[in-house]
Design a protein around this motif. Sequence first.
Motif, PDB file in Angstrom:
ATOM      1  N   VAL A  53      76.433   6.025 -54.448  1.00 33.95           N
ATOM      2  CA  VAL A  53      76.389   7.326 -53.786  1.00 33.95           C
ATOM      3  C   VAL A  53      75.464   8.235 -54.584  1.00 33.95           C
ATOM      4  O   VAL A  53      75.739   8.546 -55.742  1.00 33.95           O
ATOM      5  N   ASP A  54      74.374   8.644 -53.955  1.00 35.16           N
ATOM      6  CA  ASP A  54      73.430   9.573 -54.586  1.00 35.16           C
ATOM      7  C   ASP A  54      73.851  10.990 -54.215  1.00 35.16           C
ATOM      8  O   ASP A  54      73.760  11.403 -53.056  1.00 35.16           O
ATOM      9  N   LEU A  55      74.335  11.725 -55.200  1.00 34.61           N
ATOM     10  CA  LEU A  55      74.841  13.063 -54.939  1.00 34.61           C
ATOM     11  C   LEU A  55      73.744  14.080 -54.634  1.00 34.61           C
ATOM     12  O   LEU A  55      74.046  15.160 -54.144  1.00 34.61           O
ATOM     13  N   LEU A  56      72.488  13.727 -54.892  1.00 36.10           N
ATOM     14  CA  LEU A  56      71.406  14.610 -54.455  1.00 36.10           C
ATOM     15  C   LEU A  56      71.271  14.564 -52.939  1.00 36.10           C
ATOM     16  O   LEU A  56      70.886  15.546 -52.308  1.00 36.10           O
ATOM     17  N   MET A  57      71.605  13.424 -52.347  1.00 37.60           N
ATOM     18  CA  MET A  57      71.523  13.254 -50.895  1.00 37.60           C
ATOM     19  C   MET A  57      72.821  13.672 -50.203  1.00 37.60           C
ATOM     20  O   MET A  57      72.795  14.169 -49.087  1.00 37.60           O
ATOM     21  N   ASN A  58      73.958  13.435 -50.852  1.00 36.64           N
ATOM     22  CA  ASN A  58      75.275  13.707 -50.266  1.00 36.64           C
ATOM     23  C   ASN A  58      76.194  14.396 -51.279  1.00 36.64           C
ATOM     24  O   ASN A  58      77.183  13.813 -51.716  1.00 36.64           O
ATOM     25  N   PRO A  59      75.912  15.631 -51.652  1.00 37.83           N
ATOM     26  CA  PRO A  59      76.710  16.291 -52.695  1.00 37.83           C
ATOM     27  C   PRO A  59      78.178  16.482 -52.311  1.00 37.83           C
ATOM     28  O   PRO A  59      79.042  16.518 -53.184  1.00 37.83           O
ATOM     29  N   GLN A  60      78.472  16.564 -51.013  1.00 46.48           N
ATOM     30  CA  GLN A  60      79.848  16.781 -50.568  1.00 46.48           C
ATOM     31  C   GLN A  60      80.756  15.593 -50.904  1.00 46.48           C
ATOM     32  O   GLN A  60      81.972  15.740 -50.974  1.00 46.48           O
ATOM     33  N   LEU A  61      80.187  14.421 -51.139  1.00 48.65           N
ATOM     34  CA  LEU A  61      80.995  13.236 -51.434  1.00 48.65           C
ATOM     35  C   LEU A  61      81.615  13.271 -52.835  1.00 48.65           C
ATOM     36  O   LEU A  61      82.529  12.510 -53.126  1.00 48.65           O
ATOM     37  N   ALA A  62      81.148  14.157 -53.688  1.00 47.00           N
ATOM     38  CA  ALA A  62      81.687  14.248 -55.050  1.00 47.00           C
ATOM     39  C   ALA A  62      83.123  14.749 -55.059  1.00 47.00           C
ATOM     40  O   ALA A  62      83.911  14.369 -55.930  1.00 47.00           O
ATOM     41  N   ALA A  63      83.487  15.562 -54.105  1.00 45.77           N
ATOM     42  CA  ALA A  63      84.826  16.148 -54.093  1.00 45.77           C
ATOM     43  C   ALA A  63      85.920  15.111 -53.877  1.00 45.77           C
ATOM     44  O   ALA A  63      86.983  15.194 -54.491  1.00 45.77           O
ATOM     45  N   GLY A  64      85.677  14.123 -53.032  1.00 50.70           N
ATOM     46  CA  GLY A  64      86.702  13.133 -52.709  1.00 50.70           C
ATOM     47  C   GLY A  64      87.226  12.381 -53.918  1.00 50.70           C
ATOM     48  O   GLY A  64      88.421  12.126 -54.030  1.00 50.70           O
ATOM     49  N   ASP A  65      86.353  12.024 -54.832  1.00 52.18           N
ATOM     50  CA  ASP A  65      86.761  11.306 -56.046  1.00 52.18           C
ATOM     51  C   ASP A  65      86.784  12.218 -57.268  1.00 52.18           C
ATOM     52  O   ASP A  65      86.884  11.735 -58.390  1.00 52.18           O
ATOM     53  N   GLN A  66      86.677  13.513 -57.041  1.00 51.84           N
ATOM     54  CA  GLN A  66      86.709  14.503 -58.123  1.00 51.84           C
ATOM     55  C   GLN A  66      85.697  14.178 -59.219  1.00 51.84           C
ATOM     56  O   GLN A  66      86.030  14.050 -60.385  1.00 51.84           O
ATOM     57  N   ILE A  67      84.441  14.060 -58.818  1.00 56.80           N
ATOM     58  CA  ILE A  67      83.364  13.722 -59.741  1.00 56.80           C
ATOM     59  C   ILE A  67      82.886  14.986 -60.437  1.00 56.80           C
ATOM     60  O   ILE A  67      82.479  15.950 -59.794  1.00 56.80           O
ATOM     61  N   LEU A  68      82.937  14.970 -61.762  1.00 52.29           N
ATOM     62  CA  LEU A  68      82.537  16.122 -62.553  1.00 52.29           C
ATOM     63  C   LEU A  68      81.285  15.863 -63.374  1.00 52.29           C
ATOM     64  O   LEU A  68      80.658  16.796 -63.865  1.00 52.29           O
ATOM     65  N   ALA A  69      80.936  14.601 -63.568  1.00 49.06           N
ATOM     66  CA  ALA A  69      79.765  14.228 -64.356  1.00 49.06           C
ATOM     67  C   ALA A  69      79.146  12.990 -63.716  1.00 49.06           C
ATOM     68  O   ALA A  69      79.813  12.252 -62.993  1.00 49.06           O
ATOM     69  N   ILE A  70      77.872  12.787 -63.996  1.00 41.76           N
ATOM     70  CA  ILE A  70      77.202  11.609 -63.442  1.00 41.76           C
ATOM     71  C   ILE A  70      76.336  10.956 -64.519  1.00 41.76           C
ATOM     72  O   ILE A  70      75.874  11.643 -65.415  1.00 41.76           O
ATOM     73  N   PRO A  71      76.126   9.667 -64.449  1.00 39.47           N
ATOM     74  CA  PRO A  71      76.721   8.731 -63.502  1.00 39.47           C
ATOM     75  C   PRO A  71      78.205   8.521 -63.777  1.00 39.47           C
ATOM     76  O   PRO A  71      78.645   8.575 -64.927  1.00 39.47           O
ATOM     77  N   THR A  72      78.970   8.285 -62.705  1.00 40.84           N
ATOM     78  CA  THR A  72      80.387   7.969 -62.806  1.00 40.84           C
ATOM     79  C   THR A  72      80.684   6.760 -61.933  1.00 40.84           C
ATOM     80  O   THR A  72      80.294   6.728 -60.768  1.00 40.84           O
ATOM     81  N   LEU A  73      81.388   5.804 -62.512  1.00 40.14           N
ATOM     82  CA  LEU A  73      81.827   4.626 -61.783  1.00 40.14           C
ATOM     83  C   LEU A  73      83.294   4.808 -61.442  1.00 40.14           C
ATOM     84  O   LEU A  73      84.095   5.180 -62.294  1.00 40.14           O
ATOM     85  N   VAL A  74      83.635   4.551 -60.174  1.00 45.53           N
ATOM     86  CA  VAL A  74      85.017   4.646 -59.722  1.00 45.53           C
ATOM     87  C   VAL A  74      85.450   3.278 -59.207  1.00 45.53           C
ATOM     88  O   VAL A  74      84.790   2.716 -58.335  1.00 45.53           O
ATOM     89  N   ARG A  75      86.545   2.773 -59.746  1.00 42.44           N
ATOM     90  CA  ARG A  75      87.154   1.549 -59.212  1.00 42.44           C
ATOM     91  C   ARG A  75      88.192   1.997 -58.200  1.00 42.44           C
ATOM     92  O   ARG A  75      89.207   2.578 -58.544  1.00 42.44           O
ATOM     93  N   LYS A  76      87.908   1.746 -56.915  1.00 40.80           N
ATOM     94  CA  LYS A  76      88.814   2.139 -55.843  1.00 40.80           C
ATOM     95  C   LYS A  76      89.926   1.109 -55.654  1.00 40.80           C
ATOM     96  O   LYS A  76      91.073   1.464 -55.449  1.00 40.80           O
ATOM     97  N   VAL A  77      89.553  -0.160 -55.650  1.00 46.87           N
ATOM     98  CA  VAL A  77      90.484  -1.267 -55.476  1.00 46.87           C
ATOM     99  C   VAL A  77      90.099  -2.331 -56.484  1.00 46.87           C
ATOM    100  O   VAL A  77      88.908  -2.604 -56.636  1.00 46.87           O
ATOM    101  N   PRO A  78      91.038  -2.925 -57.196  1.00 43.84           N
ATOM    102  CA  PRO A  78      92.479  -2.764 -57.075  1.00 43.84           C
ATOM    103  C   PRO A  78      92.954  -1.448 -57.664  1.00 43.84           C
ATOM    104  O   PRO A  78      92.292  -0.871 -58.533  1.00 43.84           O
ATOM    105  N   VAL A  79      94.084  -0.985 -57.165  1.00 42.62           N
ATOM    106  CA  VAL A  79      94.662   0.243 -57.670  1.00 42.62           C
ATOM    107  C   VAL A  79      95.331  -0.041 -59.003  1.00 42.62           C
ATOM    108  O   VAL A  79      95.714  -1.186 -59.262  1.00 42.62           O
ATOM    109  N   PRO A  80      95.476   0.901 -59.877  1.00 41.15           N
ATOM    110  CA  PRO A  80      95.157   2.315 -59.731  1.00 41.15           C
ATOM    111  C   PRO A  80      93.656   2.578 -59.845  1.00 41.15           C
ATOM    112  O   PRO A  80      92.916   1.785 -60.426  1.00 41.15           O
ATOM    113  N   VAL A  81      93.259   3.713 -59.297  1.00 39.43           N
ATOM    114  CA  VAL A  81      91.861   4.139 -59.396  1.00 39.43           C
ATOM    115  C   VAL A  81      91.534   4.371 -60.863  1.00 39.43           C
ATOM    116  O   VAL A  81      92.341   4.920 -61.606  1.00 39.43           O
TER     117      VAL A  81
END
Length: 104
Positions: A53-81
């Motif tokens: 996810v390029d936040l320069l193109m889609n900045p609104q997507l940062a809120a869903g995963d609470q992104i505060l710094a970049i680059p950030t890797l999020v493991r969605k599955v398996p849980v826990p995040v």
Amino acid sequence: MLKSKTKQSRPKEERWQLRLYIAGNTPKSSTALINLKRYCEQHLAGRYELEVVDLLMNPQLAAGDQILAIPTLVRKVPVPVRKIIGDLSNEEKVLVGLDIRPIK
């Protein structure tokens, strides 16, 4: 009434869903993506989905995963995040942070 025993089958291999947040084509973002792809191919080959996810193109997507710094890797599955911030250059820390057990 008789209860039938179910055979203990080997669990299916887990599918991993990873999302890497970047901001444009910066050196840190490029390094994080290269490192992540290498780790995934070495340790999760055929068992992962990677979304970048390029936040320069889609900045609104940062809120869903609470992104505060970049680059950030999020493991969605398996849980826990789980989240890892940075260029992912320290393989051991990335594997521990994502709870990936190295293939032996």
